[in-house]
Every structure is written in C-alpha cells, then in structure tokens.
Design a protein around this motif. Structure first.
Motif, PDB file in Angstrom:
ATOM      1  N   UNK A  21       0.815  -1.212   0.000  1.00  0.00           N
ATOM      2  CA  UNK A  21       0.000   0.000   0.000  1.00  0.00           C
ATOM      3  C   UNK A  21       0.852   1.267   0.000  1.00  0.00           C
ATOM      4  N   UNK A  22       2.153   1.127   0.202  1.00  0.00           N
ATOM      5  CA  UNK A  22       3.048   2.280   0.237  1.00  0.00           C
ATOM      6  C   UNK A  22       3.223   2.800  -1.184  1.00  0.00           C
ATOM      7  N   UNK A  23       3.019   4.070  -1.360  1.00  0.00           N
ATOM      8  CA  UNK A  23       3.166   4.704  -2.670  1.00  0.00           C
ATOM      9  C   UNK A  23       4.466   5.501  -2.684  1.00  0.00           C
ATOM     10  N   UNK A  24       5.310   5.236  -3.674  1.00  0.00           N
ATOM     11  CA  UNK A  24       6.563   5.960  -3.819  1.00  0.00           C
ATOM     12  C   UNK A  24       6.560   6.721  -5.140  1.00  0.00           C
ATOM     13  N   UNK A  25       7.182   7.882  -5.114  1.00  0.00           N
ATOM     14  CA  UNK A  25       7.390   8.586  -6.370  1.00  0.00           C
ATOM     15  C   UNK A  25       8.517   7.878  -7.110  1.00  0.00           C
ATOM     16  N   UNK A  26       8.642   8.178  -8.374  1.00  0.00           N
ATOM     17  CA  UNK A  26       9.735   7.587  -9.155  1.00  0.00           C
ATOM     18  C   UNK A  26      11.083   7.939  -8.531  1.00  0.00           C
ATOM     19  N   UNK A  27      11.236   9.185  -8.085  1.00  0.00           N
ATOM     20  CA  UNK A  27      12.488   9.618  -7.483  1.00  0.00           C
ATOM     21  C   UNK A  27      12.787   8.857  -6.192  1.00  0.00           C
ATOM     22  N   UNK A  28      11.763   8.651  -5.363  1.00  0.00           N
ATOM     23  CA  UNK A  28      11.954   7.903  -4.116  1.00  0.00           C
ATOM     24  C   UNK A  28      12.363   6.463  -4.404  1.00  0.00           C
ATOM     25  N   UNK A  29      11.706   5.846  -5.395  1.00  0.00           N
ATOM     26  CA  UNK A  29      12.023   4.466  -5.738  1.00  0.00           C
ATOM     27  C   UNK A  29      13.465   4.355  -6.193  1.00  0.00           C
ATOM     28  N   UNK A  30      13.905   5.231  -7.087  1.00  0.00           N
ATOM     29  CA  UNK A  30      15.277   5.180  -7.586  1.00  0.00           C
ATOM     30  C   UNK A  30      16.291   5.432  -6.472  1.00  0.00           C
ATOM     31  N   UNK A  31      15.986   6.331  -5.569  1.00  0.00           N
ATOM     32  CA  UNK A  31      16.908   6.599  -4.464  1.00  0.00           C
ATOM     33  C   UNK A  31      17.042   5.367  -3.568  1.00  0.00           C
ATOM     34  N   UNK A  32      15.938   4.707  -3.250  1.00  0.00           N
ATOM     35  CA  UNK A  32      16.008   3.469  -2.450  1.00  0.00           C
ATOM     36  C   UNK A  32      16.795   2.395  -3.189  1.00  0.00           C
ATOM     37  N   UNK A  33      16.559   2.254  -4.475  1.00  0.00           N
ATOM     38  CA  UNK A  33      17.278   1.271  -5.283  1.00  0.00           C
ATOM     39  C   UNK A  33      18.780   1.569  -5.282  1.00  0.00           C
ATOM     40  N   UNK A  34      19.118   2.840  -5.414  1.00  0.00           N
ATOM     41  CA  UNK A  34      20.512   3.242  -5.493  1.00  0.00           C
ATOM     42  C   UNK A  34      21.262   2.963  -4.192  1.00  0.00           C
ATOM     43  N   UNK A  35      20.646   3.257  -3.063  1.00  0.00           N
ATOM     44  CA  UNK A  35      21.343   3.113  -1.789  1.00  0.00           C
ATOM     45  C   UNK A  35      21.255   1.703  -1.195  1.00  0.00           C
TER      46      UNK A  35
END
Length: 42
Positions: A21-35
């Motif tokens: 149910x958690x909604x992430x923006x594209x930027x948030x998703x990429x930042x989590x993926x990156x780190x």
C-alpha cells in the motif's frame, strides 16, 4: 520486485502485505534502489 519474506506466520504475512500500500514517487524508488546495495544508475 518481489520480496522473499521467509515466514509462514499469518500475522507477519498480513503485516508484510501492507507494504504493498506504500506509494513511492519515481524519485523515491530510484533513491532506495541506489542506496540499497550500491546500485548505480545512469
């Protein structure tokens, strides 16, 4: 992405399922993926 949860406990599975149910923006998703392990993106 698909998580591997490693539990058969129904209560824990219900709690883990709430993460969908958690909604992430594209930027948030990429930042989590990156780190999350040094993943590099162009």
């Amino acid at each position: 992405m698909q998580p591997i949860v490693g539990t058969m406990n129904p209560e824990r599975l219900q709690d883990i399922a709430k993460a969908s149910e958690v909604k992430l923006t594209r930027e948030e998703w990429y930042e989590l993926y990156r780190v999350a392990g040094g993943n590099k993106l162009p």
